[in-house]
Design a protein around this motif. Structure first.
Motif, PDB file in Angstrom:
ATOM      1  N   VAL A  98       1.322  35.129  94.939  1.00 45.77           N
ATOM      2  CA  VAL A  98       1.076  36.371  94.206  1.00 45.77           C
ATOM      3  C   VAL A  98      -0.335  36.814  94.538  1.00 45.77           C
ATOM      4  O   VAL A  98      -1.239  35.981  94.593  1.00 45.77           O
ATOM      5  CB  VAL A  98       1.208  36.147  92.691  1.00 45.77           C
ATOM      6  N   ASN A 150      -2.174  35.212  85.528  1.00 47.77           N
ATOM      7  CA  ASN A 150      -1.421  35.526  86.743  1.00 47.77           C
ATOM      8  C   ASN A 150      -1.373  34.298  87.648  1.00 47.77           C
ATOM      9  O   ASN A 150      -2.147  34.163  88.576  1.00 47.77           O
ATOM     10  CB  ASN A 150      -2.117  36.715  87.433  1.00 47.77           C
ATOM     11  N   PHE A 151      -0.426  33.391  87.369  1.00 45.85           N
ATOM     12  CA  PHE A 151      -0.308  32.187  88.186  1.00 45.85           C
ATOM     13  C   PHE A 151       0.623  32.440  89.368  1.00 45.85           C
ATOM     14  O   PHE A 151       1.528  33.283  89.275  1.00 45.85           O
ATOM     15  CB  PHE A 151       0.262  31.041  87.357  1.00 45.85           C
ATOM     16  N   VAL A 152       0.418  31.699  90.462  1.00 52.14           N
ATOM     17  CA  VAL A 152       1.390  31.757  91.561  1.00 52.14           C
ATOM     18  C   VAL A 152       2.606  30.916  91.172  1.00 52.14           C
ATOM     19  O   VAL A 152       2.574  30.130  90.229  1.00 52.14           O
ATOM     20  CB  VAL A 152       0.792  31.266  92.895  1.00 52.14           C
ATOM     21  N   ASP A 153       3.686  31.093  91.934  1.00 52.74           N
ATOM     22  CA  ASP A 153       4.950  30.422  91.631  1.00 52.74           C
ATOM     23  C   ASP A 153       4.819  28.920  91.915  1.00 52.74           C
ATOM     24  O   ASP A 153       4.567  28.524  93.054  1.00 52.74           O
ATOM     25  CB  ASP A 153       6.047  31.043  92.508  1.00 52.74           C
ATOM     26  N   VAL A 160       6.574  36.661  89.265  1.00 48.57           N
ATOM     27  CA  VAL A 160       6.943  35.310  88.833  1.00 48.57           C
ATOM     28  C   VAL A 160       7.717  35.367  87.516  1.00 48.57           C
ATOM     29  O   VAL A 160       8.600  34.543  87.270  1.00 48.57           O
ATOM     30  CB  VAL A 160       5.677  34.435  88.706  1.00 48.57           C
ATOM     31  N   GLN A 165       8.842  30.967  85.672  1.00 45.17           N
ATOM     32  CA  GLN A 165       8.135  31.361  84.457  1.00 45.17           C
ATOM     33  C   GLN A 165       8.455  30.393  83.313  1.00 45.17           C
ATOM     34  O   GLN A 165       7.593  30.072  82.495  1.00 45.17           O
ATOM     35  CB  GLN A 165       8.519  32.798  84.081  1.00 45.17           C
ATOM     36  N   GLY A 215      -3.401  35.531  92.606  1.00 47.64           N
ATOM     37  CA  GLY A 215      -2.841  34.536  91.693  1.00 47.64           C
ATOM     38  C   GLY A 215      -3.706  33.293  91.611  1.00 47.64           C
ATOM     39  O   GLY A 215      -4.447  32.959  92.535  1.00 47.64           O
TER      40      GLY A 215
END
Lengths: 248, 111
Positions: free
Chosen positions: B47, B65-68, A35, A41, B50
């Motif tokens: 992810v 750690n985030f997803v999109d 990401v 981001q 995520g």
């Protein structure tokens, strides 16, 4: 023969998609997305212009975009103009349904099902709970999952419950029409306030507040509640159009 | 693999649109295609391990750690437009039934 041709075409298109995705640099394997290398981001860092700082829940004040829910930040802030177009699409489709099915004198569609007393009273009790959940989801759209669109769908589903549980019930559709137009106009008015004060259409000119508090993010909760009301009244109008017919 | 499941759904929907002659079944096929497409777009942003892209008191900073979030926002748009087109399609189907008394495209126009 025709079915076989359709099957071959479907398989060919699926094969084409899979082959074009294989070993594609722009398309990484499922679950291995980076990401940080994407534009997303910047949305997560709440900074699309300069070097990103740290965002901390409950502490960061006056970020570029205020909602704790990043999806809301994209839908109602960074891409708010897009959402305005989307709301317009929904409005046009509900207008189309009303043009196709609406008539001057309407009554409820005749069905063989006649609900009993328990169902009518029970649905009234459930109606309030579903409506409150929908309004809660719409109001907390900038903090929790959900938002105006799911909240509006819940509001409309509470109306659908009343329609299904009572074969003589009709909502006051005129009120829905007024609510829908008022909410849509208020959305555009907020955009014009942004244009006059901030210099850009739909610019968020209010204070963004602390990340994660209910009264934060400036215009975003207001816009999302308006979207919730608009979607709820539009889908309720569509439900009414489907469940009525011509007659006295 | 979620992406291949999504592609299978897209193929199923396309096959239904091409072969079915019943208006309601065509609309349902269109919906299956749309769900497959939405699933595919969401899977693009996934992810491993995520988190949902929402800051809470547990997931408080942007280093996590985030997803999109962008595909999710786009799919939110697509779902709403899907509801609108489905409602309009069903309204057209209801009008067709009121005029011809059938949902089948082959049986229409014989009167």
């Amino acid at each position: 023969m025709k079915n076989f041709l359709a099957l071959a075409l479907s398989l060919f298109i699926g094969f084409l998609i899979i082959m074009s995705l294989r070993n594609n640099v722009a398309f990484p394997e499922y679950g291995t997305v980076n990401v940080a290398s994407r534009v997303s981001q910047a949305y997560l860092d709440r900074d699309v212009t300069e070097n990103p700082g740290t965002v901390i829940f409950g502490e960061s004040v006056n970020l570029e975009s205020g909602p704790a829910n990043t999806v809301t930040a994209i839908v109602a802030d960074y891409r708010s103009f897009d959402t305005l177009g989307e709301v317009t699409v929904l409005f046009v489709s509900s207008l189309g349904v009303a043009l196709l099915l609406g008539t001057k004198k309407q009554k409820r569609l005749e069905v063989d099902f006649h609900p009993n007393f328990m169902l009518r009273v029970g649905s009234r009790a459930l109606f309030g709970i579903i409506l409150m959940t929908g309004i809660y989801v719409a109001i907390h759209g900038h903090l929790t999952p959900g938002g105006g669109f799911p909240g509006g769908a819940m509001i409309a589903s509470s109306m659908l419950l009343l329609y299904l549980a009572n074969d003589s019930f009709r909502a006051k559709i005129k009120g829905f029409k007024i609510l829908e137009s008022a909410a849509g106009s208020a959305y555009i008015l907020i955009g014009l306030i942004g244009l006059l004060v901030g210099g850009y259409f739909l610019q968020n000119v209010l204070d963004n507040g602390t990340l994660g508090s209910l009264f934060s993010a400036g215009f975003i909760p207001i816009i999302y509640v308006l979207i919730g009301l608009k979607v709820g009244s539009e889908i309720s109008g569509v439900i009414d159009n489907f469940l009525t017919e011509e007659g006295v | 693999m979620l992406q291949y499941a999504a592609i299978v759904l897209i193929m199923l929907g396309l096959y239904g649109i091409l072969t079915k002659r019943n208006v309601i079944k065509i609309i349902v096929s269109l919906n299956i295609l749309e769900i497959g497409l939405n699933l595919f777009i969401v899977s693009v942003g996934f992810v491993d391990g995520g988190l949902a892209p929402i800051f809470t008191s547990q997931n408080a900073t942007n280093d996590l750690n985030f997803v999109d979030p962008l595909p999710q926002a786009l799919v939110l748009t697509a779902i709403v437009i899907g509801v609108g087109t489905t409602a309009l399609g069903l309204a057209i189907a209801k009008t067709i039934y009121a005029k011809y008394g059938t949902f089948n495209l082959d049986e229409m126009g014989e009167k």
